[in-house]
Each structure stands twice: as C-alpha cells, then as structure tokens.
Design a protein around this motif. Structure first.
Motif, PDB file in Angstrom:
ATOM      1  N   ALA A 144       1.018  -1.156  -0.092  1.00  0.00           N
ATOM      2  CA  ALA A 144      -0.067  -0.132  -0.193  1.00  0.00           C
ATOM      3  C   ALA A 144       0.984   1.421   0.002  1.00  0.00           C
ATOM      4  O   ALA A 144       0.466   2.229  -0.711  1.00  0.00           O
ATOM      5  N   TRP A 145       1.891   1.290   0.685  1.00  0.00           N
ATOM      6  CA  TRP A 145       2.788   2.110   0.656  1.00  0.00           C
ATOM      7  C   TRP A 145       3.295   2.659  -0.706  1.00  0.00           C
ATOM      8  O   TRP A 145       3.398   3.776  -1.133  1.00  0.00           O
ATOM      9  N   ASN A 146       3.917   1.537  -1.419  1.00  0.00           N
ATOM     10  CA  ASN A 146       4.420   1.918  -2.744  1.00  0.00           C
ATOM     11  C   ASN A 146       3.025   2.417  -3.807  1.00  0.00           C
ATOM     12  O   ASN A 146       3.177   3.221  -4.405  1.00  0.00           O
ATOM     13  N   GLU A 147       1.870   2.116  -3.461  1.00  0.00           N
ATOM     14  CA  GLU A 147       0.780   2.442  -4.244  1.00  0.00           C
ATOM     15  C   GLU A 147       0.522   3.802  -3.894  1.00  0.00           C
ATOM     16  O   GLU A 147       0.297   4.694  -4.883  1.00  0.00           O
ATOM     17  N   TYR A 148       0.567   4.298  -2.755  1.00  0.00           N
ATOM     18  CA  TYR A 148       0.106   5.440  -2.292  1.00  0.00           C
ATOM     19  C   TYR A 148       1.528   6.224  -1.676  1.00  0.00           C
ATOM     20  O   TYR A 148       1.120   7.379  -1.225  1.00  0.00           O
ATOM     21  N   GLU A 149       2.569   6.379  -2.217  1.00  0.00           N
ATOM     22  CA  GLU A 149       3.701   7.043  -2.024  1.00  0.00           C
ATOM     23  C   GLU A 149       3.409   8.572  -2.145  1.00  0.00           C
ATOM     24  O   GLU A 149       4.275   9.209  -1.418  1.00  0.00           O
ATOM     25  N   GLU A 150       2.674   8.811  -3.030  1.00  0.00           N
ATOM     26  CA  GLU A 150       2.723  10.317  -3.193  1.00  0.00           C
ATOM     27  C   GLU A 150       1.607  10.913  -2.340  1.00  0.00           C
ATOM     28  O   GLU A 150       1.488  12.389  -2.691  1.00  0.00           O
ATOM     29  N   ASP A 151       0.850  10.321  -1.776  1.00  0.00           N
ATOM     30  CA  ASP A 151      -0.128  10.663  -0.803  1.00  0.00           C
ATOM     31  C   ASP A 151       0.250  10.733   0.802  1.00  0.00           C
ATOM     32  O   ASP A 151       0.121   9.715   1.382  1.00  0.00           O
ATOM     33  N   ASP A 152       0.803  12.148   1.143  1.00  0.00           N
ATOM     34  CA  ASP A 152       1.331  12.075   2.537  1.00  0.00           C
ATOM     35  C   ASP A 152       0.359  11.773   3.595  1.00  0.00           C
ATOM     36  O   ASP A 152       0.610  11.206   4.496  1.00  0.00           O
ATOM     37  N   PHE A 153      -1.036  11.982   3.335  1.00  0.00           N
ATOM     38  CA  PHE A 153      -2.038  11.825   4.322  1.00  0.00           C
ATOM     39  C   PHE A 153      -1.933   9.962   4.549  1.00  0.00           C
ATOM     40  O   PHE A 153      -2.236   9.559   5.636  1.00  0.00           O
ATOM     41  N   ALA A 154      -2.099   9.510   3.130  1.00  0.00           N
ATOM     42  CA  ALA A 154      -2.151   7.997   3.399  1.00  0.00           C
ATOM     43  C   ALA A 154      -0.799   7.303   4.107  1.00  0.00           C
ATOM     44  O   ALA A 154      -0.930   6.587   4.846  1.00  0.00           O
ATOM     45  N   ILE A 155       0.098   7.821   3.666  1.00  0.00           N
ATOM     46  CA  ILE A 155       1.612   7.547   4.212  1.00  0.00           C
ATOM     47  C   ILE A 155       1.625   7.716   5.670  1.00  0.00           C
ATOM     48  O   ILE A 155       2.094   6.800   6.317  1.00  0.00           O
ATOM     49  N   VAL A 156       1.266   8.663   6.052  1.00  0.00           N
ATOM     50  CA  VAL A 156       1.189   8.918   7.654  1.00  0.00           C
ATOM     51  C   VAL A 156       0.281   7.663   8.353  1.00  0.00           C
ATOM     52  O   VAL A 156       0.801   7.159   9.511  1.00  0.00           O
ATOM     53  N   ASN A 157      -0.850   7.456   7.738  1.00  0.00           N
ATOM     54  CA  ASN A 157      -1.637   6.361   8.339  1.00  0.00           C
ATOM     55  C   ASN A 157      -0.843   5.107   8.185  1.00  0.00           C
ATOM     56  O   ASN A 157      -1.056   4.234   9.019  1.00  0.00           O
ATOM     57  N   LEU A 158      -0.404   5.006   6.903  1.00  0.00           N
ATOM     58  CA  LEU A 158       0.219   3.701   6.889  1.00  0.00           C
ATOM     59  C   LEU A 158       1.646   3.410   8.066  1.00  0.00           C
ATOM     60  O   LEU A 158       1.847   2.366   8.390  1.00  0.00           O
TER      61      LEU A 158
END
Length: 143
Positions: free
Chosen positions: A115-129
């Motif tokens: 999921a990190w690789n998929e959403y690496e451009e989404d800072d919000f998602a990365i924080v949750n990951l």
C-alpha cells in the motif's frame, strides 16, 4: 446484506452506546461466517471507528476496541477493505483500522508496504500507513 449482519448494522447505526454494545455482542457470537458476511461485518463494525470520537461518550472508545478485535479475527478477506479505509481515514479512525490490519493473523507487513508503494505520493495515506506499521510486532516487521 444478510439478515444477521443487517440486525447488527441496525443496532450500530443508532450511535447509542447501549445499542452499539448489543450489536457488538451479537457480532462476537457469530459463527461460520461466509466471505460475504465477513466483508459486510467489517464494514458495519468499522463505522464505530468514525463516530466514536465525535460522540463524546467514553464507552464508545471501548466499544471501538472490541469492534477492532472482532475485525482482526475475520481473516484475509477483509484486508483489502481495511486498507482502502485506512488510507482515507482521519488519524483517530486510522489507528483502529491499522490495529485491525496488524493484528489480523493472515496479514503480514508486506500488505502495508505494498500500500505504501501504491500511495507513496499521498502524504495523508503515508502517515496512516506509518502508524499501522508501528502496530506490527512480528520478527519480520521488526527487521
């Protein structure tokens, strides 16, 4: 939605702690869930993650933890749903989604890394990951 999951959904959707507690107790008693019912139950129970903090009722936080524990026991079928909710959830709700993912017996850390690789451009998602990664306790996760 199956009848037994629908009954739980009706109780949880009232947002009253007594009804939510009854719905969770019903969910805890369910046996022999189909894949469809597992997915439906995860969706219904995860609603608690979103409204408990805003309700101002401290017992709702305890109910959210019970819901998280039930969801974590629903096996692999619910992981894609949990990831999809996690990446868009507010930080308080993301904590519950993250724990349900990390404590799921078939979920390894690779699910979160993918999921990190998929959403690496989404800072919000990365924080949750990142928050989710902190809940893993296996040897592989600690490496």
């Amino acid at each position: 939605m199956t009848e037994r999951i629908s009954k739980i959904a009706q109780l949880i959707n009232t947002n009253r702690d007594e009804d939510v507690a009854e719905g969770i107790t019903l969910a805890e008693s369910l046996k022999d869930l189909t894949v469809e019912e597992k997915q439906e139950l995860a969706e219904v129970l995860s609603e608690i993650f979103y409204f408990h903090d805003h309700s101002g009722i401290s017992s709702m936080a305890k109910l959210a933890i019970r819901a998280e524990q039930i969801i974590a026991k629903l096996d692999c079928e619910v992981i894609p749903y949990l990831i999809s909710e996690l990446i868009n959830a507010d930080s308080e709700s993301a904590a519950y989604f993250g724990k349900a993912i990390a404590f799921n017996k078939c979920s390894d850390i690779q699910v979160v890394l993918d999921a990190w690789n998929e959403y690496e451009e989404d800072d919000f998602a990365i924080v949750n990951l990142i928050q989710t990664l902190s809940y893993y306790r296996s040897e592989d996760a600690l490496k």
